[in-house]
Enzyme design. Structure first.
Site, PDB file in Angstrom:
ATOM      1  N   GLY A  16      -3.012  46.680 -46.000  1.00  0.00           N
ATOM      2  CA  GLY A  16      -4.463  46.860 -45.886  1.00  0.00           C
ATOM      3  C   GLY A  16      -5.304  45.993 -46.803  1.00  0.00           C
ATOM      4  O   GLY A  16      -6.476  46.300 -47.025  1.00  0.00           O
ATOM      5  N   SER A  17      -4.750  44.882 -47.301  1.00  0.00           N
ATOM      6  CA  SER A  17      -5.572  44.043 -48.186  1.00  0.00           C
ATOM      7  C   SER A  17      -6.738  43.420 -47.417  1.00  0.00           C
ATOM      8  O   SER A  17      -7.850  43.292 -47.950  1.00  0.00           O
ATOM      9  CB  SER A  17      -4.732  42.964 -48.878  1.00  0.00           C
ATOM     10  OG  SER A  17      -4.404  41.923 -47.991  1.00  0.00           O
ATOM     11  N   ASN A  18      -6.500  43.035 -46.170  1.00  0.00           N
ATOM     12  CA  ASN A  18      -7.615  42.493 -45.369  1.00  0.00           C
ATOM     13  C   ASN A  18      -8.651  43.573 -45.089  1.00  0.00           C
ATOM     14  O   ASN A  18      -9.855  43.312 -45.160  1.00  0.00           O
ATOM     15  CB  ASN A  18      -7.098  41.895 -44.054  1.00  0.00           C
ATOM     16  CG  ASN A  18      -6.564  40.489 -44.236  1.00  0.00           C
ATOM     17  OD1 ASN A  18      -7.331  39.542 -44.356  1.00  0.00           O
ATOM     18  ND2 ASN A  18      -5.255  40.359 -44.296  1.00  0.00           N
ATOM     19  N   LEU A  89       0.530  46.561 -36.207  1.00  0.00           N
ATOM     20  CA  LEU A  89       1.809  46.182 -35.610  1.00  0.00           C
ATOM     21  C   LEU A  89       2.147  47.023 -34.387  1.00  0.00           C
ATOM     22  O   LEU A  89       3.257  47.517 -34.234  1.00  0.00           O
ATOM     23  CB  LEU A  89       2.934  46.303 -36.646  1.00  0.00           C
ATOM     24  CG  LEU A  89       2.823  45.352 -37.826  1.00  0.00           C
ATOM     25  CD1 LEU A  89       3.931  45.608 -38.834  1.00  0.00           C
ATOM     26  CD2 LEU A  89       2.848  43.903 -37.372  1.00  0.00           C
ATOM     27  N   ILE A  92      -1.796  46.515 -28.192  1.00  0.00           N
ATOM     28  CA  ILE A  92      -3.059  47.090 -27.731  1.00  0.00           C
ATOM     29  C   ILE A  92      -2.974  47.212 -26.207  1.00  0.00           C
ATOM     30  O   ILE A  92      -2.759  46.227 -25.506  1.00  0.00           O
ATOM     31  CB  ILE A  92      -4.248  46.169 -28.123  1.00  0.00           C
ATOM     32  CG1 ILE A  92      -4.317  46.013 -29.643  1.00  0.00           C
ATOM     33  CG2 ILE A  92      -5.562  46.706 -27.575  1.00  0.00           C
ATOM     34  CD1 ILE A  92      -4.624  47.279 -30.398  1.00  0.00           C
ATOM     35  N   ASN A 106      -7.956  39.568 -33.734  1.00  0.00           N
ATOM     36  CA  ASN A 106      -6.774  39.718 -34.577  1.00  0.00           C
ATOM     37  C   ASN A 106      -6.683  38.527 -35.514  1.00  0.00           C
ATOM     38  O   ASN A 106      -7.213  37.448 -35.214  1.00  0.00           O
ATOM     39  CB  ASN A 106      -5.525  39.765 -33.680  1.00  0.00           C
ATOM     40  CG  ASN A 106      -4.249  39.936 -34.478  1.00  0.00           C
ATOM     41  OD1 ASN A 106      -4.170  40.737 -35.423  1.00  0.00           O
ATOM     42  ND2 ASN A 106      -3.225  39.155 -34.133  1.00  0.00           N
ATOM     43  N   HIS A 108      -3.754  36.193 -37.529  1.00  0.00           N
ATOM     44  CA  HIS A 108      -2.315  35.915 -37.579  1.00  0.00           C
ATOM     45  C   HIS A 108      -2.064  34.859 -38.656  1.00  0.00           C
ATOM     46  O   HIS A 108      -2.805  33.872 -38.734  1.00  0.00           O
ATOM     47  CB  HIS A 108      -1.823  35.412 -36.212  1.00  0.00           C
ATOM     48  CG  HIS A 108      -0.348  35.260 -36.171  1.00  0.00           C
ATOM     49  ND1 HIS A 108       0.504  36.329 -35.953  1.00  0.00           N
ATOM     50  CD2 HIS A 108       0.453  34.183 -36.375  1.00  0.00           C
ATOM     51  CE1 HIS A 108       1.758  35.900 -36.009  1.00  0.00           C
ATOM     52  NE2 HIS A 108       1.752  34.607 -36.255  1.00  0.00           N
ATOM     53  N   GLU A 178      -7.085  34.016 -45.595  1.00  0.00           N
ATOM     54  CA  GLU A 178      -7.481  35.162 -44.764  1.00  0.00           C
ATOM     55  C   GLU A 178      -8.669  35.898 -45.379  1.00  0.00           C
ATOM     56  O   GLU A 178      -9.632  36.234 -44.691  1.00  0.00           O
ATOM     57  CB  GLU A 178      -6.316  36.140 -44.601  1.00  0.00           C
ATOM     58  CG  GLU A 178      -5.165  35.556 -43.827  1.00  0.00           C
ATOM     59  CD  GLU A 178      -4.110  36.576 -43.444  1.00  0.00           C
ATOM     60  OE1 GLU A 178      -3.448  36.364 -42.428  1.00  0.00           O
ATOM     61  OE2 GLU A 178      -3.943  37.580 -44.163  1.00  0.00           O
TER      62      GLU A 178
HETATM   63  C1  GRF Z   1      -1.879  39.469 -42.645  1.00  0.00           C
HETATM   64  O1  GRF Z   1      -1.128  38.391 -43.104  1.00  0.00           O
HETATM   65  C2  GRF Z   1      -2.342  39.215 -41.232  1.00  0.00           C
HETATM   66  O2  GRF Z   1      -2.450  37.872 -40.923  1.00  0.00           O
HETATM   67  C3  GRF Z   1      -1.222  39.823 -40.418  1.00  0.00           C
HETATM   68  O3  GRF Z   1      -0.784  40.926 -41.150  1.00  0.00           O
HETATM   69  C4  GRF Z   1      -1.050  40.735 -42.533  1.00  0.00           C
HETATM   70  C5  GRF Z   1      -1.780  41.950 -43.004  1.00  0.00           C
HETATM   71  O4  GRF Z   1      -1.900  41.994 -44.390  1.00  0.00           O
HETATM   72  N1  GRF Z   1      -1.666  40.118 -39.076  1.00  0.00           N
HETATM   73  P1  GRF Z   1      -2.721  43.174 -45.064  1.00  0.00           P
HETATM   74  O5  GRF Z   1      -2.126  44.486 -44.569  1.00  0.00           O
HETATM   75  O6  GRF Z   1      -4.142  43.025 -44.664  1.00  0.00           O
HETATM   76  O7  GRF Z   1      -2.525  43.012 -46.536  1.00  0.00           O
END
Ligand code: GRF
Length: 194
Positions: A16-18, A89, A92, A106, A108, A178
């Site tokens: 969940g860092s993003n 993961l 959808i 999404n 990637h 990201e």
């Molecule tokens: C990211 O590298 C994103 O590109 C991929 O999954 C990872 C998620 O990282 N789809 P986080 O859970 O947001 O840290």
């Protein structure tokens, strides 16, 4: 943009860092907010990350994700403008894609179509890039359709791969890309399309 608040729903399965980075980016934004986080894993760290921000998180079981119409109805009732997959993961399903046409994106961690598709997630992507002795990698932000990692590309950003890189050092470089670009691309979409 008119005065209505733009609402984001994030789907996440893991760290969940993003998700956290996106919430922080829009924290003081008067027009755009992260309304909820939906997950398919109760133990995903994203739930912890959301607590200090008061963003509600919900875990839904596989049956509900498979059926998908209930999720679509819920997100409509929450006035969601954009669904953001951030490390989600699970596939959808069509009812959700039909209910939110061109409103699901999404991220990637490679330059798609390279290193995408089945089995290409997390550290596996960076291992494959390093094993292939690529000189560059990067991120792809794309619309979601029925094909895994197959929707139209919105944005790609590159970074170098060094001979000394390990999958972990490359993962860190990609993560920085990201965190910089994902919220900005989201902001652009919401400003243009809604
Ligand atoms: C990211 O590298 C994103 O590109 C991929 O999954 C990872 C998620 O990282 N789809 P986080 O859970 O947001 O840290």
């Amino acid at each position: 943009m008119n005065n209505r608040m733009r609402n984001i729903a994030i789907f996440a399965s893991g760290n969940g860092s993003n998700a956290e980075n996106i919430v922080k980016y829009f924290q003081d934004n008067k027009d755009i907010t992260v309304k909820c986080v939906l997950s398919n894993r109760e133990k995903a760290y994203v739930h912890e990350r959301m607590k200090p921000f008061g963003v509600p998180t919900i875990t839904l079981n596989n049956e509900i994700w498979k059926e998908a119409t209930g999720i679509a109805e819920y997100l409509k009732s929450e006035n969601i403008d954009l669904i953001v997959l951030a490390g989600f993961l699970s596939i959808i399903r069509e009812p959700l894609i039909k209910a939110f046409p061109n409103k699901i994106i999404n991220i990637h961690p490679s330059l798609l179509p390279k290193y995408g598709g089945k089995g290409m997630y997390g550290i596996h992507v960076h291992e494959a890039v390093i094993n292939a002795k690529e000189k560059e990698s990067g991120i792809t932000i794309h619309y979601v359709n029925e094909d895994v990692d197959g929707g139209a590309v919105l944005c790609q950003k590159k970074c170098p791969v060094f001979a000394t890189d390990t999958p972990e050092t490359l993962a860190n470089r990609i993560s920085e890309l990201e965190h910089f670009w994902f919220p900005r691309v989201i902001e652009n979409i919401l400003k243009k399309n809604t």
